[in-house]
Design a protein around this motif. Structure first.
Motif, short mmCIF file in Angstrom:
data_model
loop_
_atom_site.label_atom_id
_atom_site.label_comp_id
_atom_site.label_asym_id
_atom_site.label_seq_id
_atom_site.Cartn_x
_atom_site.Cartn_y
_atom_site.Cartn_z
N LEU A 159 0.84 -1.21 0.00
CA LEU A 159 0.00 0.00 0.00
C LEU A 159 0.87 1.26 0.00
CD1 LEU A 159 -2.81 -1.06 2.50
CD2 LEU A 159 -3.01 -0.74 0.02
N ASN A 160 1.96 1.18 0.75
CA ASN A 160 2.88 2.29 0.83
C ASN A 160 3.51 2.59 -0.53
OD1 ASN A 160 3.67 4.15 2.66
ND2 ASN A 160 5.58 3.11 3.19
N SER A 161 3.82 1.51 -1.25
CA SER A 161 4.51 1.67 -2.53
C SER A 161 3.60 2.31 -3.57
CB SER A 161 5.00 0.31 -3.03
OG SER A 161 3.91 -0.45 -3.49
N LEU A 162 2.29 2.26 -3.36
CA LEU A 162 1.36 2.84 -4.33
C LEU A 162 1.59 4.34 -4.49
CD1 LEU A 162 -1.99 0.98 -3.55
CD2 LEU A 162 -0.42 0.61 -5.46
N GLY A 163 1.93 4.98 -3.39
CA GLY A 163 2.13 6.42 -3.43
C GLY A 163 3.55 6.80 -3.83
N GLN A 164 4.39 5.80 -4.09
CA GLN A 164 5.80 6.07 -4.38
C GLN A 164 6.03 6.28 -5.88
OE1 GLN A 164 8.17 6.51 -1.95
NE2 GLN A 164 6.27 6.46 -0.75
N VAL A 200 2.65 20.88 -18.01
CA VAL A 200 1.43 20.55 -17.27
C VAL A 200 0.21 20.69 -18.19
CG1 VAL A 200 -0.05 21.30 -15.35
CG2 VAL A 200 2.42 21.09 -15.02
N ALA A 201 0.27 21.68 -19.09
CA ALA A 201 -0.85 21.90 -20.00
C ALA A 201 -1.07 20.72 -20.94
CB ALA A 201 -0.62 23.17 -20.80
N GLU A 202 0.00 20.02 -21.30
CA GLU A 202 -0.16 18.92 -22.26
C GLU A 202 -0.35 17.57 -21.57
OE1 GLU A 202 3.27 18.69 -24.81
OE2 GLU A 202 4.57 17.99 -23.21
N LEU A 203 -0.22 17.51 -20.25
CA LEU A 203 -0.38 16.22 -19.54
C LEU A 203 -1.72 15.54 -19.81
CD1 LEU A 203 1.20 16.56 -15.97
CD2 LEU A 203 1.99 15.15 -17.87
N PRO A 204 -2.84 16.28 -19.82
CA PRO A 204 -4.11 15.61 -20.09
C PRO A 204 -4.14 14.89 -21.44
CG PRO A 204 -4.51 17.78 -19.18
CD PRO A 204 -3.03 17.69 -19.45
N SER A 205 -3.42 15.43 -22.43
CA SER A 205 -3.37 14.77 -23.74
C SER A 205 -2.64 13.43 -23.64
CB SER A 205 -2.65 15.66 -24.76
OG SER A 205 -3.33 16.88 -24.89
N PHE A 206 -1.58 13.41 -22.87
CA PHE A 206 -0.83 12.16 -22.69
C PHE A 206 -1.66 11.15 -21.89
CE2 PHE A 206 2.51 15.00 -23.96
CZ PHE A 206 3.35 14.20 -24.72
N GLU A 207 -2.36 11.65 -20.88
CA GLU A 207 -3.23 10.78 -20.08
C GLU A 207 -4.32 10.16 -20.95
OE1 GLU A 207 -1.78 9.89 -17.12
OE2 GLU A 207 -3.63 10.35 -16.04
N ARG A 212 6.46 18.12 -3.84
CA ARG A 212 5.67 18.60 -4.98
C ARG A 212 5.26 17.49 -5.94
NH1 ARG A 212 7.11 24.61 -5.92
NH2 ARG A 212 8.42 24.99 -4.13
N LEU A 213 6.23 16.66 -6.33
CA LEU A 213 5.94 15.68 -7.38
C LEU A 213 4.88 14.66 -6.94
CD1 LEU A 213 6.44 14.44 -10.15
CD2 LEU A 213 8.39 13.20 -9.17
N ILE A 214 5.13 14.01 -5.81
CA ILE A 214 4.19 12.97 -5.36
C ILE A 214 2.80 13.56 -5.11
CG2 ILE A 214 3.73 11.32 -3.49
CD1 ILE A 214 6.78 10.73 -3.52
N PRO A 215 2.69 14.70 -4.40
CA PRO A 215 1.35 15.30 -4.24
C PRO A 215 0.69 15.67 -5.57
CG PRO A 215 2.91 16.30 -2.70
CD PRO A 215 3.71 15.42 -3.62
N ASN A 267 -4.37 12.59 -10.05
CA ASN A 267 -4.74 11.20 -10.28
C ASN A 267 -4.17 10.67 -11.60
OD1 ASN A 267 -5.95 8.79 -9.63
ND2 ASN A 267 -7.92 9.35 -10.58
N LEU A 268 -2.89 10.92 -11.83
CA LEU A 268 -2.26 10.50 -13.09
C LEU A 268 -2.25 8.98 -13.19
CD1 LEU A 268 0.78 12.96 -13.45
CD2 LEU A 268 -1.56 13.19 -14.32
N GLN A 269 -2.71 8.47 -14.32
CA GLN A 269 -2.81 7.03 -14.52
C GLN A 269 -1.62 6.48 -15.31
OE1 GLN A 269 -5.40 5.10 -13.10
NE2 GLN A 269 -5.54 7.08 -12.07
#
Lengths: 201, 162
Positions: free
Chosen positions: B15-20, B54-61, B88-91, B97-99
């Motif tokens: 469970l811990n590794s999920l946030g890593q 950050v603006a183009e992230l939704p396209s990649f997602e 910053r990165l992990i939060p 909710n990047l998949q």
């Protein structure tokens, strides 16, 4: 079919030629005159006794650029008196990146105590002529009888995250070489940086 | 009893590794640019504070989601500062909710590795590599979704012909 192939190759060649624009080490360069944060136009000629210039395309908003601010001030303080002053140029379009507006430049320079000119490349022609692609992006020029010559292009050092962990000071090494009458080696390096913000034609 | 504790510990670590977010230096990361499989890899270099990134992230997602069945894999390579990985990165990854798979490239001597990604890359981000076992292309630019699927589609059609 063959004709289409030739046209395609021709087009690709043209495109790649466009992509290669900008100064290379060894090129002769033109100077520039841009508005400084003191509202005056600044020209490189104003540094009358300069042996050359450290042109740094940098900006307010980029974290990599911010991480180098203190190092750029230190380099200016060390090398200005040796004949290589820093001239910082913000190449970004503030309609795309509001943090890089002229007023924000004044604020940032005041806050950090910039010891060098901080110029706005308002029509974005200077960064295009130099071929800068990111911030921070350094171009060292020497000034001789024949004019301005590009001597070094690239990064400041080998650690963008932590100044205390720097092992190779590429820019200072290049300046030391020039001051010793030698050619910088390496004269071309790379760094991660923020893409320059401009409107696509 | 020991077995139960062991199971709980394993579960806790999982469970811990999920946030890593897995961290790489360039040497460890480089093989991820040269996988020889039947998938298409879309590798994007970005940082949480880089606004065009950050603006183009939704396209990649969206690409990652919509082309899963076509074996298209998006890899988001963060070039955030090492001191900002936890703060910053992990939060950011959690909040948005990047998949797609996100990794952290912690190798601050960029001059030593930029040319190994692509000799024509100046070092500016955002930067994207699309490749499969047969071919690869590099993009020092931003993408919208349409441009991104157009480029990816060229790889898909190329693969079908094989």
């Amino acid at each position: 079919m063959k004709r289409a192939f030739i046209i395609t190759i021709g087009l690709l060649f043209t495109l790649s030629t466009f992509a290669q624009t900008g100064y290379k080490v060894g090129d002769m360069a033109r100077g520039f005159e841009l508005k400084n944060i003191d509202s005056e136009m600044f020209s490189l000629r104003q540094f009358k006794s300069a042996k050359g210039y450290v042109i740094i395309f940098t900006c307010n908003h980029c974290r990599y650029a911010k991480a180098y601010e203190d190092r750029i001030i230190a380099i200016d303080q060390k090398y200005k008196k040796l004949g290589y002053p820093v001239v910082a140029v913000n190449p970004n379009d503030s309609t795309i990146e509001p943090d890089d507006s002229y007023s924000k430049m004044i604020e940032r320079a005041t806050e950090k105590g910039f010891t060098f000119p901080y110029l706005l490349d308002a029509d974005q022609s200077v960064f295009k002529r130099f071929g800068a692609t990111k911030t921070p992006h350094v171009f060292v020029m020497s000034r001789g009888d024949e004019g301005l010559k590009i001597e070094y292009i690239g990064t400041i050092d080998d650690n963008y995250a932590d100044a205390s962990e720097v092992k190779v000071k590429y820019l200072e090494n290049a300046l030391d070489a020039l001051l010793a009458g030698e050619k910088p080696d390496p004269n071309f390096t790379k760094a991660i940086g923020c893409s320059i913000k401009y409107k696509k034609d | 009893m020991m077995k139960l504790l062991y199971t709980l510990l394993t579960l806790f670590l999982y469970l811990n590794s999920l946030g890593q977010i897995k961290e790489y230096n360039f040497q460890e990361f480089e093989p991820l640019l040269h996988k020889q499989t039947d998938s298409i890899y879309v590798v994007n270099f970005w940082a949480t504070w880089c606004s065009p990134c950050v603006a183009e992230l939704p396209s990649f997602e969206k690409l990652n989601q919509n082309f899963k069945n076509q074996k298209v894999k998006v890899l988001l390579v963060s070039l955030d500062f090492p001191k900002h990985k936890e703060s910053r990165l992990i939060p950011f990854v959690k909040k948005n909710n990047l998949q797609s798979e996100v990794i952290f490239l912690n190798d601050v001597n960029a001059n030593a590795w930029i040319n190994k990604v692509d000799p024509n890359w100046s070092g500016a981000i955002p930067f994207t590599v699309i490749y499969n076992a047969e071919q690869r292309k590099y993009y020092e630019r931003s993408f919208n979704y349409e441009e991104l699927i157009k480029e990816t589609y060229l790889f898909l059609t190329h693969r079908t012909k094989q």
